[in-house]
Scaffold this motif. Sequence first.
Motif, PDB file in Angstrom:
ATOM      1  N   LYS A 115      73.360 -22.130 -34.320  1.00 21.63           N
ATOM      2  CA  LYS A 115      72.565 -22.562 -35.475  1.00 21.63           C
ATOM      3  C   LYS A 115      71.334 -23.333 -35.009  1.00 21.63           C
ATOM      4  CE  LYS A 115      76.025 -22.852 -39.190  1.00 21.63           C
ATOM      5  NZ  LYS A 115      76.745 -23.769 -40.113  1.00 21.63           N
ATOM      6  N   TRP A 116      71.533 -24.186 -34.005  1.00 26.31           N
ATOM      7  CA  TRP A 116      70.401 -24.976 -33.490  1.00 26.31           C
ATOM      8  C   TRP A 116      69.379 -24.070 -32.806  1.00 26.31           C
ATOM      9  CZ3 TRP A 116      68.949 -25.600 -28.328  1.00 26.31           C
ATOM     10  CH2 TRP A 116      67.908 -26.518 -28.120  1.00 26.31           C
ATOM     11  N   LEU A 117      69.859 -23.093 -32.031  1.00 24.69           N
ATOM     12  CA  LEU A 117      68.940 -22.172 -31.369  1.00 24.69           C
ATOM     13  C   LEU A 117      68.043 -21.458 -32.375  1.00 24.69           C
ATOM     14  CD1 LEU A 117      71.283 -20.492 -28.711  1.00 24.69           C
ATOM     15  CD2 LEU A 117      69.391 -22.056 -28.242  1.00 24.69           C
ATOM     16  N   ALA A 118      68.648 -21.004 -33.485  1.00 23.34           N
ATOM     17  CA  ALA A 118      67.873 -20.311 -34.517  1.00 23.34           C
ATOM     18  C   ALA A 118      66.923 -21.275 -35.223  1.00 23.34           C
ATOM     19  CB  ALA A 118      68.824 -19.672 -35.519  1.00 23.34           C
ATOM     20  N   GLN A 119      67.414 -22.489 -35.486  1.00 28.29           N
ATOM     21  CA  GLN A 119      66.606 -23.507 -36.169  1.00 28.29           C
ATOM     22  C   GLN A 119      65.354 -23.849 -35.370  1.00 28.29           C
ATOM     23  OE1 GLN A 119      68.697 -27.221 -37.349  1.00 28.29           O
ATOM     24  NE2 GLN A 119      67.110 -28.269 -36.201  1.00 28.29           N
ATOM     25  N   GLU A 120      65.493 -23.932 -34.042  1.00 28.54           N
ATOM     26  CA  GLU A 120      64.363 -24.284 -33.178  1.00 28.54           C
ATOM     27  C   GLU A 120      63.529 -23.065 -32.783  1.00 28.54           C
ATOM     28  OE1 GLU A 120      63.549 -27.475 -32.332  1.00 28.54           O
ATOM     29  OE2 GLU A 120      65.128 -27.999 -33.777  1.00 28.54           O
ATOM     30  N   GLY A 121      63.970 -21.886 -33.187  1.00 26.41           N
ATOM     31  CA  GLY A 121      63.236 -20.675 -32.838  1.00 26.41           C
ATOM     32  C   GLY A 121      63.362 -20.294 -31.373  1.00 26.41           C
ATOM     33  N   LEU A 122      64.383 -20.828 -30.692  1.00 32.45           N
ATOM     34  CA  LEU A 122      64.570 -20.524 -29.277  1.00 32.45           C
ATOM     35  C   LEU A 122      65.268 -19.191 -29.079  1.00 32.45           C
ATOM     36  CD1 LEU A 122      65.661 -24.046 -27.983  1.00 32.45           C
ATOM     37  CD2 LEU A 122      63.415 -22.975 -27.809  1.00 32.45           C
ATOM     38  N   PHE A 123      66.126 -18.824 -30.038  1.00 32.15           N
ATOM     39  CA  PHE A 123      66.797 -17.530 -29.945  1.00 32.15           C
ATOM     40  C   PHE A 123      67.305 -17.132 -31.330  1.00 32.15           C
ATOM     41  CE2 PHE A 123      70.957 -15.320 -29.480  1.00 32.15           C
ATOM     42  CZ  PHE A 123      70.445 -14.083 -29.128  1.00 32.15           C
ATOM     43  N   VAL A 124      66.862 -16.006 -31.801  1.00 31.00           N
ATOM     44  CA  VAL A 124      67.349 -15.444 -33.059  1.00 31.00           C
ATOM     45  C   VAL A 124      67.941 -14.073 -32.731  1.00 31.00           C
ATOM     46  CG1 VAL A 124      66.764 -14.682 -35.379  1.00 31.00           C
ATOM     47  CG2 VAL A 124      65.571 -16.651 -34.378  1.00 31.00           C
ATOM     48  N   PRO A 125      69.258 -13.912 -32.821  1.00 33.58           N
ATOM     49  CA  PRO A 125      69.886 -12.646 -32.426  1.00 33.58           C
ATOM     50  C   PRO A 125      69.431 -11.482 -33.296  1.00 33.58           C
ATOM     51  CG  PRO A 125      71.449 -14.069 -33.556  1.00 33.58           C
ATOM     52  CD  PRO A 125      70.229 -14.894 -33.321  1.00 33.58           C
ATOM     53  N   GLU A 126      69.406 -10.301 -32.704  1.00 37.65           N
ATOM     54  CA  GLU A 126      68.988  -9.116 -33.437  1.00 37.65           C
ATOM     55  C   GLU A 126      70.007  -8.717 -34.496  1.00 37.65           C
ATOM     56  OE1 GLU A 126      68.962  -5.589 -30.963  1.00 37.65           O
ATOM     57  OE2 GLU A 126      70.106  -6.652 -29.417  1.00 37.65           O
ATOM     58  N   ASN A 127      71.257  -9.112 -34.302  1.00 35.31           N
ATOM     59  CA  ASN A 127      72.307  -8.882 -35.293  1.00 35.31           C
ATOM     60  C   ASN A 127      73.017 -10.205 -35.570  1.00 35.31           C
ATOM     61  OD1 ASN A 127      72.319  -5.834 -35.689  1.00 35.31           O
ATOM     62  ND2 ASN A 127      72.504  -5.984 -33.450  1.00 35.31           N
ATOM     63  N   SER A 128      73.441 -10.380 -36.789  1.00 33.37           N
ATOM     64  CA  SER A 128      73.992 -11.668 -37.221  1.00 33.37           C
ATOM     65  C   SER A 128      75.203 -12.082 -36.386  1.00 33.37           C
ATOM     66  CB  SER A 128      74.392 -11.587 -38.700  1.00 33.37           C
ATOM     67  OG  SER A 128      74.986 -12.802 -39.106  1.00 33.37           O
ATOM     68  N   PRO A 129      75.259 -13.348 -35.935  1.00 32.20           N
ATOM     69  CA  PRO A 129      76.405 -13.811 -35.134  1.00 32.20           C
ATOM     70  C   PRO A 129      77.669 -14.017 -35.971  1.00 32.20           C
ATOM     71  CG  PRO A 129      74.871 -15.613 -35.508  1.00 32.20           C
ATOM     72  CD  PRO A 129      74.206 -14.371 -36.042  1.00 32.20           C
ATOM     73  N   TRP A 130      77.521 -14.043 -37.291  1.00 32.52           N
ATOM     74  CA  TRP A 130      78.660 -14.198 -38.202  1.00 32.52           C
ATOM     75  C   TRP A 130      78.191 -13.940 -39.627  1.00 32.52           C
ATOM     76  CZ3 TRP A 130      77.159 -18.601 -35.223  1.00 32.52           C
ATOM     77  CH2 TRP A 130      76.239 -19.418 -35.863  1.00 32.52           C
ATOM     78  N   LYS A 131      79.145 -13.787 -40.527  1.00 33.49           N
ATOM     79  CA  LYS A 131      78.839 -13.702 -41.952  1.00 33.49           C
ATOM     80  C   LYS A 131      79.081 -15.076 -42.564  1.00 33.49           C
ATOM     81  CE  LYS A 131      80.130  -8.815 -42.390  1.00 33.49           C
ATOM     82  NZ  LYS A 131      81.092  -7.864 -43.028  1.00 33.49           N
ATOM     83  N   ALA A 132      78.124 -15.545 -43.310  1.00 35.59           N
ATOM     84  CA  ALA A 132      78.223 -16.897 -43.856  1.00 35.59           C
ATOM     85  C   ALA A 132      78.221 -16.870 -45.385  1.00 35.59           C
ATOM     86  CB  ALA A 132      77.071 -17.761 -43.360  1.00 35.59           C
ATOM     87  N   LYS A 133      78.882 -17.872 -45.951  1.00 38.89           N
ATOM     88  CA  LYS A 133      78.840 -18.084 -47.391  1.00 38.89           C
ATOM     89  C   LYS A 133      78.919 -19.576 -47.659  1.00 38.89           C
ATOM     90  CE  LYS A 133      83.845 -17.515 -48.085  1.00 38.89           C
ATOM     91  NZ  LYS A 133      84.883 -16.779 -48.850  1.00 38.89           N
ATOM     92  N   ARG A 134      78.355 -20.002 -48.775  1.00 40.55           N
ATOM     93  CA  ARG A 134      78.343 -21.422 -49.126  1.00 40.55           C
ATOM     94  C   ARG A 134      79.430 -21.688 -50.159  1.00 40.55           C
ATOM     95  NH1 ARG A 134      73.918 -23.699 -46.947  1.00 40.55           N
ATOM     96  NH2 ARG A 134      73.859 -25.527 -48.294  1.00 40.55           N
ATOM     97  N   ILE A 135      80.218 -22.731 -49.915  1.00 37.75           N
ATOM     98  CA  ILE A 135      81.324 -23.081 -50.807  1.00 37.75           C
ATOM     99  C   ILE A 135      81.287 -24.570 -51.120  1.00 37.75           C
ATOM    100  CG2 ILE A 135      82.813 -21.201 -49.998  1.00 37.75           C
ATOM    101  CD1 ILE A 135      84.252 -23.263 -48.240  1.00 37.75           C
ATOM    102  N   LEU A 136      81.904 -24.951 -52.229  1.00 35.68           N
ATOM    103  CA  LEU A 136      82.025 -26.358 -52.613  1.00 35.68           C
ATOM    104  C   LEU A 136      83.379 -26.883 -52.158  1.00 35.68           C
ATOM    105  CD1 LEU A 136      80.565 -26.499 -56.238  1.00 35.68           C
ATOM    106  CD2 LEU A 136      79.693 -27.737 -54.254  1.00 35.68           C
ATOM    107  N   ILE A 137      83.368 -28.045 -51.506  1.00 33.75           N
ATOM    108  CA  ILE A 137      84.620 -28.672 -51.107  1.00 33.75           C
ATOM    109  C   ILE A 137      84.679 -30.074 -51.696  1.00 33.75           C
ATOM    110  CG2 ILE A 137      84.775 -27.349 -48.964  1.00 33.75           C
ATOM    111  CD1 ILE A 137      83.860 -29.905 -47.485  1.00 33.75           C
ATOM    112  N   SER A 138      85.883 -30.573 -51.925  1.00 33.09           N
ATOM    113  CA  SER A 138      86.067 -31.930 -52.436  1.00 33.09           C
ATOM    114  C   SER A 138      86.022 -32.917 -51.284  1.00 33.09           C
ATOM    115  CB  SER A 138      87.411 -32.047 -53.163  1.00 33.09           C
ATOM    116  OG  SER A 138      87.438 -31.189 -54.285  1.00 33.09           O
ATOM    117  N   VAL A 139      85.370 -34.049 -51.487  1.00 36.45           N
ATOM    118  CA  VAL A 139      85.232 -35.095 -50.478  1.00 36.45           C
ATOM    119  C   VAL A 139      85.768 -36.385 -51.058  1.00 36.45           C
ATOM    120  CG1 VAL A 139      83.650 -36.335 -48.960  1.00 36.45           C
ATOM    121  CG2 VAL A 139      83.165 -33.967 -49.580  1.00 36.45           C
ATOM    122  N   ASP A 140      86.690 -37.033 -50.316  1.00 42.66           N
ATOM    123  CA  ASP A 140      87.289 -38.276 -50.807  1.00 42.66           C
ATOM    124  C   ASP A 140      86.269 -39.405 -50.883  1.00 42.66           C
ATOM    125  OD1 ASP A 140      89.747 -39.931 -51.453  1.00 42.66           O
ATOM    126  OD2 ASP A 140      89.018 -40.979 -49.672  1.00 42.66           O
TER     127      ASP A 140
END
Length: 466
Positions: free
Chosen positions: A154-179
Amino acid sequence: MAGILVMPLPRAQSVLVKSFRLTETQPLCGMEGTVVSTPLATYRVSPTDSATPAVSFPLVRTADGAIWQEACLFLIYKFQNNCKVKTCVGLAKDLALYRRYLDAEGLDFRHFPSEQNRRVTYSYRGHLRLEVEAGQISIKTARRKLSAVIQFYKWLAQEGLFVPENSPWKAKRILISVDNDGRKPARRLVESTDIAFKIPNVADITIVTDGGRLRPLSDEELDTLIKSLYSLQNAEMLLAHLVALSTGARIQTVLTLRQEDIVNCSKGLNNCAYLPVGPGTGIDTKYGVSYTLVMDWFLVERLRIYISSERYKDRLYKSEGERFKGKEYLFLTNRGGPYFKSLQDPGYDLARYHGEGAAVRQFIQDRIRPILASHGKGFSYTFHDLRATFAMNLFNSLSERRELQPSQIREYLRFRLGHASHKALDSYTSFNELNKISMLAQENWEGRLRSFLSREFKNDYDYPAD
């Protein structure tokens, strides 16, 4: 990162540089900076920030002895964004293990072909899954190792140092409860990936969740532990254990208690002393929470006897360094140093803070556990389990009072433990209830089982030969 000697290694590994400081290169012909000589080059370096002191810091080296540049830059980024050195050390170890896997498989960390299961992130997950199934690591360890890899990419992609030609994983955003540590419960949006290990939420009636997985000691275990502590004749370890058992204080609170607070306190309600702890007192608490530590007067008297002993005076004589407003520690090592240096003291080292208290943990490992094992009582415990033991005994004794409402008991427990975590309080409650149900269920089943067996087994039953 100048001055790292390049030497071949058996395999990739993390190393801890004892004195690390970010530098920038300067012209060799100039006058600024320090000259650094290596087998490959000679140059000058100067600190990027002269006001920042050198710290111990981890780096990742490849099998050829060179630093893994991308991994090291990632660690520096984490550190500069308020990541503790201890956390960076863990990340470095996990990334070194990832690099070892890549080297063993002959893979480059940038290998992301179109075929999904050949991408390095998916293949590494498969490798970890096999280790879990073989019993070599726990699923919790596998999750941690893969989390470090995910953060790295994630950091490599954020800094533009390395963006893979194919996705390293499938991502989704979810809500979690926090105490939210006792404040109003909240929900947080987080990103989940299809390569992350999911840890099943299995009920464990043997532990309490309160800043960790804690196990309250039984009365028999507690009796054995105290007898073992007495037999070792180590006053500091005995008294530190008793303070934790009688107050529920965490290790950083117990070990940063100050001499004058014990000497100058007065007896209050219920034959107890009431000691303010937290910011401004010199006594540390988790998250810097201010609360009142309630200590039985009998224990206060025992601590005062210890303070007046030659043993304590000798340790106090050897003590050096600045203290919070001149206040001396109650618990000192035989060299006069604190077992746990408070972050409120002048000149404390934040990088070392979370490693404090190690002498107590080592004492438990090397001195107490062998005695427990020799008596056939080889149960395992941590210092933090003493807090859970205090809390469960307090909760059980209050629960027997019919005039007290559950809400009153919870509020008093929250006051004594010095935090407002609803999750932790619920954990103590459920621990008690689940164990009572478990005991009742076991007794009922064993009674039925005995009735079944009594029909077939007689006192003079002879087992047939094979």
